[in-house]
Design a protein around this motif. Structure first.
Motif, PDB file in Angstrom:
ATOM      1  N   GLU A 119       0.724  -1.305   0.307  1.00 36.37           N
ATOM      2  CA  GLU A 119      -0.028  -0.064  -0.119  1.00 36.37           C
ATOM      3  C   GLU A 119       0.881   1.274   0.067  1.00 36.37           C
ATOM      4  N   GLY A 120       1.939   1.199   0.685  1.00 37.58           N
ATOM      5  CA  GLY A 120       3.011   2.425   0.851  1.00 37.58           C
ATOM      6  C   GLY A 120       3.405   2.497  -0.675  1.00 37.58           C
ATOM      7  N   HIS A 121       3.914   1.454  -1.182  1.00 31.62           N
ATOM      8  CA  HIS A 121       4.309   1.438  -2.472  1.00 31.62           C
ATOM      9  C   HIS A 121       3.357   2.011  -3.677  1.00 31.62           C
ATOM     10  N   GLU A 122       2.012   2.078  -3.519  1.00 35.45           N
ATOM     11  CA  GLU A 122       1.181   2.700  -4.286  1.00 35.45           C
ATOM     12  C   GLU A 122       1.112   4.190  -4.201  1.00 35.45           C
ATOM     13  N   LYS A 123       1.423   4.578  -2.794  1.00 39.55           N
ATOM     14  CA  LYS A 123       1.464   6.074  -2.705  1.00 39.55           C
ATOM     15  C   LYS A 123       2.568   6.663  -2.924  1.00 39.55           C
ATOM     16  N   GLN A 124       3.808   5.729  -3.019  1.00 36.36           N
ATOM     17  CA  GLN A 124       4.876   6.254  -3.378  1.00 36.36           C
ATOM     18  C   GLN A 124       5.144   6.579  -4.842  1.00 36.36           C
ATOM     19  N   ASP A 166      10.232   6.983   4.013  1.00 39.15           N
ATOM     20  CA  ASP A 166       9.683   5.767   3.636  1.00 39.15           C
ATOM     21  C   ASP A 166      10.666   4.552   3.780  1.00 39.15           C
ATOM     22  N   ALA A 222       2.504   7.169  -6.873  1.00 37.22           N
ATOM     23  CA  ALA A 222       1.548   8.205  -7.175  1.00 37.22           C
ATOM     24  C   ALA A 222       2.542   9.562  -6.953  1.00 37.22           C
ATOM     25  N   ILE A 223       3.255   9.627  -5.834  1.00 41.08           N
ATOM     26  CA  ILE A 223       4.092  10.762  -5.612  1.00 41.08           C
ATOM     27  C   ILE A 223       5.323  10.782  -6.741  1.00 41.08           C
ATOM     28  N   THR A 270      11.104  12.507   1.454  1.00 41.78           N
ATOM     29  CA  THR A 270       9.752  11.498   1.466  1.00 41.78           C
ATOM     30  C   THR A 270      10.671  10.151   1.381  1.00 41.78           C
TER      31      THR A 270
END
Length: 155
Positions: free
Chosen positions: A91-96, A132, A98-99, A128
């Protein structure tokens, strides 16, 4: 950057491979920050910075792909929590991602950022990435402690 491994790996070896890649990424982030700090206000001097940052983004993307392939192995010893930790990291990778996509589009001259704003954007993304990595490491180190606890009980 390492993106392949020899099979089969122990969970400890998988975690060590991820942590080793994190060290490499930290080096790239540090280089990028130094490169950004040296950028001047000239568009001509900003182009090499843009190229360098694109390389960092590509390395980070490759690293996330590598982690997602190796996470099941890295976290299999985490009693009762391996799947949860893996889901959190993915899930963190999905956000990363997008960033990163937003940051990559801001790199382009058409993004309209002044050189100073571009450098600030790069520094923010670098920070960021470092946060992470530290967050992921806390999960991986927790997994390692769990495995050591299990080993100390003869398991």
């Amino acid at each position: 950057m390492r993106t392949t491994t020899k099979e089969p790996l122990s969970s400890s070896d998988a975690r060590a491979a991820i942590l080793s890649c994190h060290d490499e990424l930290r080096g790239l982030v540090t280089e990028t920050i130094h490169f950004a700090d040296g950028a001047t206000k000239s568009d001509r001097d900003v182009e090499p910075l843009r190229a360098h940052v694109r390389e960092l983004y590509e390395a980070f993307e490759e690293h996330m792909d590598f982690e997602e392939r190796i996470l099941p192995t890295a976290l299999r010893d985490v009693i009762g929590w391996g799947a949860v930790l893996e889901a959190q990291l993915v899930e963190g990778h999905e956000k990363q991602r997008a960033i990163l996509a937003s940051a990559i589009s801001a790199l382009e001259p058409a993004g309209g950022l002044s050189p100073a704003r571009l450098v600030q954007s790069i520094r923010t993304l670098a920070d960021t990435i470092l946060v992470d990595l530290k967050t992921e490491e806390s999960c991986l180190l927790s997994a390692d402690l769990d495995a050591m606890t299990l080993d100390s009980r003869g398991g």
